[in-house]
Design an enzyme around this catalytic site. Structure first.
Site, PDB file in Angstrom:
ATOM      1  N   SER A  53       1.632   8.373  13.276  1.00 14.60           N
ATOM      2  CA  SER A  53       0.913   7.848  12.229  1.00 14.60           C
ATOM      3  C   SER A  53      -0.533   7.568  12.505  1.00 14.60           C
ATOM      4  O   SER A  53      -1.292   8.079  11.641  1.00 14.60           O
ATOM      5  CB  SER A  53       1.666   6.473  11.816  1.00 14.60           C
ATOM      6  OG  SER A  53       1.390   5.468  12.545  1.00 14.60           O
ATOM      7  N   LYS A  54      -0.985   7.195  13.508  1.00 12.72           N
ATOM      8  CA  LYS A  54      -2.172   7.004  13.880  1.00 12.72           C
ATOM      9  C   LYS A  54      -3.096   8.465  13.925  1.00 12.72           C
ATOM     10  O   LYS A  54      -4.121   8.311  13.642  1.00 12.72           O
ATOM     11  CB  LYS A  54      -2.577   6.055  14.884  1.00 12.72           C
ATOM     12  CG  LYS A  54      -1.972   4.710  14.705  1.00 12.72           C
ATOM     13  CD  LYS A  54      -2.509   4.021  13.571  1.00 12.72           C
ATOM     14  CE  LYS A  54      -2.202   2.473  13.352  1.00 12.72           C
ATOM     15  NZ  LYS A  54      -3.173   1.848  12.094  1.00 12.72           N
ATOM     16  N   TYR A  64       4.506   5.499  15.902  1.00 10.13           N
ATOM     17  CA  TYR A  64       3.374   4.807  15.596  1.00 10.13           C
ATOM     18  C   TYR A  64       2.203   5.803  15.911  1.00 10.13           C
ATOM     19  O   TYR A  64       1.121   6.049  15.143  1.00 10.13           O
ATOM     20  CB  TYR A  64       3.200   3.468  16.476  1.00 10.13           C
ATOM     21  CG  TYR A  64       1.890   2.654  16.205  1.00 10.13           C
ATOM     22  CD1 TYR A  64       1.709   1.979  15.266  1.00 10.13           C
ATOM     23  CD2 TYR A  64       0.921   2.736  17.230  1.00 10.13           C
ATOM     24  CE1 TYR A  64       0.531   1.264  15.037  1.00 10.13           C
ATOM     25  CE2 TYR A  64      -0.111   1.901  17.106  1.00 10.13           C
ATOM     26  CZ  TYR A  64      -0.329   1.004  16.098  1.00 10.13           C
ATOM     27  OH  TYR A  64      -1.502   0.515  15.942  1.00 10.13           O
ATOM     28  N   VAL A 103       0.767  -1.328   0.212  1.00 11.74           N
ATOM     29  CA  VAL A 103       0.038  -0.190  -0.162  1.00 11.74           C
ATOM     30  C   VAL A 103       0.930   1.296   0.056  1.00 11.74           C
ATOM     31  O   VAL A 103       0.232   2.463  -0.291  1.00 11.74           O
ATOM     32  CB  VAL A 103      -0.819   0.062   1.184  1.00 11.74           C
ATOM     33  CG1 VAL A 103      -1.907  -1.003   1.062  1.00 11.74           C
ATOM     34  CG2 VAL A 103      -0.308  -0.273   2.409  1.00 11.74           C
ATOM     35  N   SER A 163      -6.257   3.781  15.681  1.00 12.15           N
ATOM     36  CA  SER A 163      -5.910   3.121  17.100  1.00 12.15           C
ATOM     37  C   SER A 163      -6.255   3.973  18.064  1.00 12.15           C
ATOM     38  O   SER A 163      -6.458   5.222  18.101  1.00 12.15           O
ATOM     39  CB  SER A 163      -4.356   2.770  17.182  1.00 12.15           C
ATOM     40  OG  SER A 163      -4.040   2.447  18.349  1.00 12.15           O
TER      41      SER A 163
END
Ligand code: NAI
Length: 250
Positions: free
Chosen positions: A157-158, A154, A64, A141
Site C-alpha cells: 500500500s505504501k 502494508y 476515506v 512510510s
C-alpha cells in the site's frame, strides 16, 4: 512561524498520532484546519485544541475509503471555505502478518485505507488545489521505499502511495501543484502500539526497522509535513522525504 495564514487545509487521520500532531502544528502556524477522521470524537478534540490557540478549525467524520463520501466532503469544504490550499492524507492502518497467512480481505482493506483513500480525496480535490497552486502531502512510510518482512500488504500500500504521489507530481507540476510523500520510520503513536507480532517470527529480519535506539515523536513528523506543505518548499515536488533514523540509507 506563521507559514499558513490564509491557507485552508484538510488533514485526515486528525484524531490521533501524526495526523493530530500535524493538524495542531499547521493550526498553530495560522492555518484554517479541517480535521477529518473516522473517529469523530478525536477529530473534534483536535479541532477544539486548534481553536483554543486562536485558529479556525472544523471537524468531520469521514471514511476515506468511500469515493462518494470524499466527494460530498470536498463539496462541503468548498461550500463553506470557498477554496482549498493543502490536502494532507495521513489516515492509515497497519498490521503484521506472515505473507502465507495474509488474507485477501486484509490486503484489500490495507489498500483501501492507505492507497485508495488518498486517491479518492486527491482526485475530488485536485481542481480546487490547482486553482490555488496548492499541494498534497501523502503520509507514506519507509515501507514505501524498501521491503519489510511480515508486512507485505502494508508495504504494497505504501509503495503504491509513493507511486501515486510521484505521478500526481509529474502530471500537475507545470500547472503549479506540488505533491510529496513523507516517509517516517518508527513513530510513537497508537498505531505502533496496536501491532501484534505474529508468533515465532525471525526477529533478525525486522531488527533493522528500529535502527536508532529511539522512535520519533509525531510532532517531529508534523514538522516535516509543515515544511513540505509550506511555500518554503515551493521547489520540492514529487519528493520522497525520509524521516526514518537512517533505515532506508542501507
Ligand atoms: P494512528 O493510529 O495514531 O492514527 C491513524 C488515524 O487514522 C486514526 O485516528 C484512525 O481513526 C484514522 N483512520 C483509520 N482508518 C480511517 C479511514 N478509513 N478513514 C478516515 N480515518 C481513518 O496512526 P499514526 O501512526 O499516526 O499513522 C498515521 C500515518 O502515518 C499512517 O498512514 C501510517 O501508515 C503512517 N506511518 C506511521 C508510522 C508509525 O510508526 N506510527 C511509521 C510510518 C508511517
Amino acid at each position: 512561524m506563521k507559514r499558513f495564514e490564509d491557507k485552508n487545509i484538510i488533514v485526515t487521520g486528525a484524531a490521533s498520532g501524526i495526523g493530530r500532531a500535524t493538524a495542531l502544528r499547521l493550526g498553530e502556524e495560522g492555518g484554517k484546519i479541517w480535521c477529518v477522521d473516522i473517529n469523530m470524537v478525536g477529530a473534534q478534540q483536535t479541532a477544539d485544541e486548534i481553536k483554543a490557540f486562536g485558529s479556525e478549525a472544523e471537524a468531520s467524520t469521514l471514511d476515506v475509503t468511500s469515493y462518494d463520501a470524499c466527494k460530498n466532503f470536498i463539496d462541503e469544504v468548498i461550500a463553506k471555505w470557498e477554496y482549498l490550499d493543502v490536502l494532507c492524507n495521513i489516515a492509515g492502518i497497519s498490521s503484521m502478518v506472515r505473507f502465507e497467512d495474509e488474507t485477501a480481505a486484509n490486503f484489500n482493506k490495507m489498500l483501501a485505507v492507505n492507497l485508495l483513500g488518498p486517491f479518492n480525496l486527491s482526485q475530488v480535490a485536485i481542481r480546487h488545489l490547482l486553482a490555488r497552486k496548492g499541494n498534497i502531502v501523502n503520509l507514506a512510510s519507509v515501507a514505501g521505499q524498501i521491503g519489510q518482512a511480515y508486512t507485505s500488504s502494508y508495504v504494497a500500500s505504501k509503495h503504491g502511495l509513493v507511486g501515486l504521489t510521484k505521478s500526481i507530481a509529474m502530471e500537475y507540476g507545470r500547472q503549479g501543484l506540488r505533491a510529496n510523500a513523507v516517509c517516517p520510520g518508527a513513530v510513537n503513536t497508537p498505531l505502533i502500539g496496536k501491532i501484534n507480532f505474529p508468533k515465532d517470527i525471525e526477529m533478525s529480519l525486522i531488527d533493522r526497522y528500529n535502527f536508532l535506539p529511539w522512535f520519533a515523536d509525531p510532532e517531529e513528523v508534523a514538522a516535516m509535513v509543515a515544511y513540505v506543505a509550506s511555500d518554503e518548499a515551493r521547489y520540492v515536488n514529487g519528493a520522497v522525504l525520509a524521516i526514518d533514523g537512517g533505515i532506508s540509507a542501507g
